[in-house]
Design a protein around this motif. Structure first.
Motif, short mmCIF file in Angstrom:
data_model
loop_
_atom_site.label_atom_id
_atom_site.label_comp_id
_atom_site.label_asym_id
_atom_site.label_seq_id
_atom_site.Cartn_x
_atom_site.Cartn_y
_atom_site.Cartn_z
N UNK A 61 -4.28 4.70 -16.12
CA UNK A 61 -3.09 3.88 -16.42
C UNK A 61 -1.84 4.58 -15.92
N UNK A 62 -1.75 5.88 -16.12
CA UNK A 62 -0.61 6.66 -15.63
C UNK A 62 -0.53 6.57 -14.10
N UNK A 63 -1.68 6.64 -13.43
CA UNK A 63 -1.69 6.55 -11.96
C UNK A 63 -1.26 5.15 -11.51
N UNK A 64 -1.71 4.11 -12.22
CA UNK A 64 -1.32 2.74 -11.85
C UNK A 64 0.19 2.54 -12.00
N UNK A 65 0.79 3.11 -13.03
CA UNK A 65 2.24 3.00 -13.21
C UNK A 65 2.97 3.74 -12.09
N UNK A 66 2.46 4.90 -11.69
CA UNK A 66 3.07 5.63 -10.58
C UNK A 66 2.99 4.83 -9.28
N UNK A 122 3.72 12.66 -13.80
CA UNK A 122 3.93 11.90 -15.03
C UNK A 122 4.74 10.66 -14.71
N UNK A 123 4.28 9.50 -15.16
CA UNK A 123 4.98 8.26 -14.87
C UNK A 123 6.23 8.09 -15.73
N UNK A 124 6.40 8.93 -16.75
CA UNK A 124 7.55 8.81 -17.64
C UNK A 124 8.72 9.69 -17.19
N UNK A 125 8.43 10.95 -16.87
CA UNK A 125 9.51 11.87 -16.48
C UNK A 125 9.44 12.30 -15.02
N UNK A 126 8.31 12.07 -14.34
CA UNK A 126 8.18 12.41 -12.93
C UNK A 126 7.75 13.83 -12.66
N UNK A 127 7.57 14.65 -13.71
CA UNK A 127 7.14 16.03 -13.50
C UNK A 127 5.64 16.07 -13.18
N UNK A 128 5.24 17.07 -12.42
CA UNK A 128 3.84 17.22 -12.05
C UNK A 128 3.06 17.88 -13.18
N UNK A 129 1.94 17.23 -13.56
CA UNK A 129 1.06 17.75 -14.61
C UNK A 129 -0.33 17.92 -14.00
N UNK A 130 -0.71 19.13 -13.55
CA UNK A 130 -2.01 19.32 -12.90
C UNK A 130 -3.17 18.96 -13.84
N UNK A 131 -4.15 18.23 -13.29
CA UNK A 131 -5.34 17.82 -14.05
C UNK A 131 -6.55 17.92 -13.14
N UNK A 132 -7.68 18.25 -13.73
CA UNK A 132 -8.94 18.22 -13.01
C UNK A 132 -9.55 16.82 -13.12
N UNK A 133 -10.58 16.59 -12.33
CA UNK A 133 -11.17 15.25 -12.31
C UNK A 133 -11.81 14.89 -13.65
N UNK A 134 -12.27 15.88 -14.39
CA UNK A 134 -12.92 15.61 -15.67
C UNK A 134 -11.90 15.28 -16.76
N UNK A 135 -10.62 15.60 -16.54
CA UNK A 135 -9.58 15.30 -17.53
C UNK A 135 -9.18 13.84 -17.40
N UNK A 181 0.86 -1.19 0.00
CA UNK A 181 0.00 0.00 0.00
C UNK A 181 0.89 1.23 0.00
N UNK A 182 0.71 2.11 -0.97
CA UNK A 182 1.56 3.29 -1.11
C UNK A 182 0.74 4.55 -0.87
N UNK A 183 1.44 5.64 -0.64
CA UNK A 183 0.81 6.94 -0.43
C UNK A 183 0.20 7.42 -1.75
N UNK A 184 -1.11 7.70 -1.80
CA UNK A 184 -1.73 8.07 -3.08
C UNK A 184 -1.49 9.51 -3.50
N UNK A 185 -0.71 10.26 -2.76
CA UNK A 185 -0.55 11.67 -3.07
C UNK A 185 0.14 11.87 -4.42
N UNK A 186 -0.52 12.63 -5.30
CA UNK A 186 -0.01 13.02 -6.62
C UNK A 186 0.22 11.86 -7.57
N UNK A 187 -0.33 10.68 -7.28
CA UNK A 187 -0.18 9.57 -8.22
C UNK A 187 -0.93 9.82 -9.52
N UNK A 188 -1.99 10.63 -9.46
CA UNK A 188 -2.73 10.96 -10.68
C UNK A 188 -2.17 12.20 -11.37
N UNK A 189 -1.41 13.01 -10.64
CA UNK A 189 -0.91 14.25 -11.20
C UNK A 189 0.49 14.11 -11.81
#
Length: 418
Positions: free
Chosen positions: A377-382, A348-361, A338-346
């Motif tokens: 899928x990006x969140x699952x990879x993170x 980038x799983x490829x470069x690690x930079x933060x990409x802000x997104x809204x829930x509708x995106x 079990x990992x910390x879910x903070x910013x797993x959706x925000x």
């Protein structure tokens, strides 16, 4: 290691009457002990700012606790001889339940989270009693022997694994009948389990559009059992609300409603078990987010979150993975993280930079590296990257490096109750 096996009972009419009688007597005793605690609390724990200058001082007495209330059970049997029919340890377990519920109200649990004020049990609200100790071999074929209750028939649909001993038995009344839950234990199962080389890990992201999305891009559709059964449940609920309170027709409608809700819960639980088995058959490490499900259940998504049953699924997944030393286990040496879910959706799983997104995106498009993928899928990879590539602190596990360096494998501490 401890686990629980549940079997359906086939009691006779006389045994059903005996179970109902025990439940009713235990309910009255539970309410009496709880009222005694409330009485002491109201008379001796008045807030200073609410205490009047002139007031009646009650008779001082010791605080009712587990051992003091347990000592009152012999006097209970003298004053009310019919309580002698119940096994003594079953009565003691009733005292233990009162003590636990009151402590959670006053002090809180191990994390300091307090529960609400305990309520008195109304009719048909006290639905189980526990035998804390049994004989050496209480199960013989499909017959279960309980102390001071006798032999009762059950559907022995799966055998108890070799080496496990039956510690306790809890008889529970449900909408469609009576069940027994056997708590089994085997001390030979090690608490410290060596981590094997992970060859096929996977990260999962729980969702409401799909039940879960794997880091490899595959997903499992969400069944929505409760939403599909709402029309039928609404019809049965209407029959309950329109019937007269206390009538036989209302009792029949309530029983029918309980069976309908139990069917929804059973189908959801079956789906969770099959999904967990599929994950553990294909992967030796499953990484998931440590979700605040209680917090999500207070939002507008409450019905969808509770219908998905994330908490039950993650509990089943971790329990099945822990069964590493069982000879009958389908999966051995598996790990859930079990990992910390903070910013797993925000992030980038490829470069690690933060990409802000809204829930509708729903599409992740990184402006830094140009990586484009589905948001889940990006969140699952993170989640998988956090579990495999970074040290994670969690209550469910702790990875510790051995002292002394080379040649020793790290160990996974799985000291927890199942």
């Amino acid at each position: 290691m401890r686990a629980a096996y549940q079997y359906r009972l086939r009691p006779t009419k006389s045994q059903i009457a005996k179970i109902e009688k025990w439940l009713d007597m235990l309910r009255h005793q539970y309410n009496y002990l709880l009222a005694d605690r409330f009485n002491w609390y109201e008379q001796n724990c008045c807030p200073v700012n609410s205490c009047p200058l002139v007031c009646h001082l009650p008779e001082l007495r010791n605080k009712p606790e587990y051992f003091s209330q347990k000592k009152s059970l012999p006097d209970l049997k003298k004053d009310r001889p019919w309580y002698g029919e119940i096994h003594s340890q079953v009565l003691q377990d009733c005292v233990k339940r009162v003590d636990l519920s009151f402590k959670r109200f006053i002090k809180g649990d191990c994390n300091g989270n307090k529960s609400g004020k305990p309520r008195f049990k109304g009719e048909n609200r006290y639905k189980s009693f526990t035998f804390p100790s049994l004989s050496k071999e209480p199960v013989s074929g499909n017959i279960l022997t309980l102390p001071k209750f006798g032999k009762i028939k059950m559907i022995y649909h799966r055998p108890i694994p070799e080496g496990f001993k039956i510690k306790t038995a809890t008889i529970t009344k449900k909408a469609d009948g009576y069940y027994v839950t056997l708590s089994i234990q085997d001390d030979s199962v090690p608490d410290i389990i060596p981590i094997v080389m992970v060859t096929n890990p996977v990260g999962i992201d729980m969702g409401l559009k799909s039940f879960l999305i794997k880091s490899d891009g595959t997903d499992i559709p969400i069944p929505q059992y409760y939403r599909k059964a709402q029309k039928r449940l609404k019809k049965i609920q209407k029959a309950v609300s329109r019937s007269k309170k206390g009538s036989n027709n209302r009792k029949k409608a309530v029983t029918k409603l309980g069976k309908a809700h139990k069917k929804v819960a059973d189908t959801r639980k079956d789906f969770h078990f099959k999904t967990a088995k599929g994950l553990l058959d294909d992967h030796d490490l499953v990484a998931h987010e440590k979700l605040n499900i209680k917090g999500l259940a207070k939002t507008k998504m409450a019905k969808s979150v509770l219908d998905a049953g994330w908490g039950q699924f993650l509990s089943i997944l971790s329990t099945k993975a822990v069964r590493v030393a069982w000879p009958t286990a389908l999966n051995a040496g598996l790990v859930t993280v079990a990992v910390n879910p903070r910013n797993t959706s925000q992030n980038c799983s490829n470069c690690g930079k933060k990409v802000p997104k809204k829930l509708k995106d729903r599409i992740h498009s990184c402006p830094h590296c140009g990586y484009v993928a589905d948001r889940d899928v990006n969140a699952a990879i993170n989640v998988l990257n956090l579990a495999v590539g970074h040290p994670v602190s969690s209550k469910a596990f702790r990875v510790s490096e051995p002292m002394g360096g080379v040649g020793k494998k790290p160990t996974l501490n799985l000291k927890r109750s199942v």
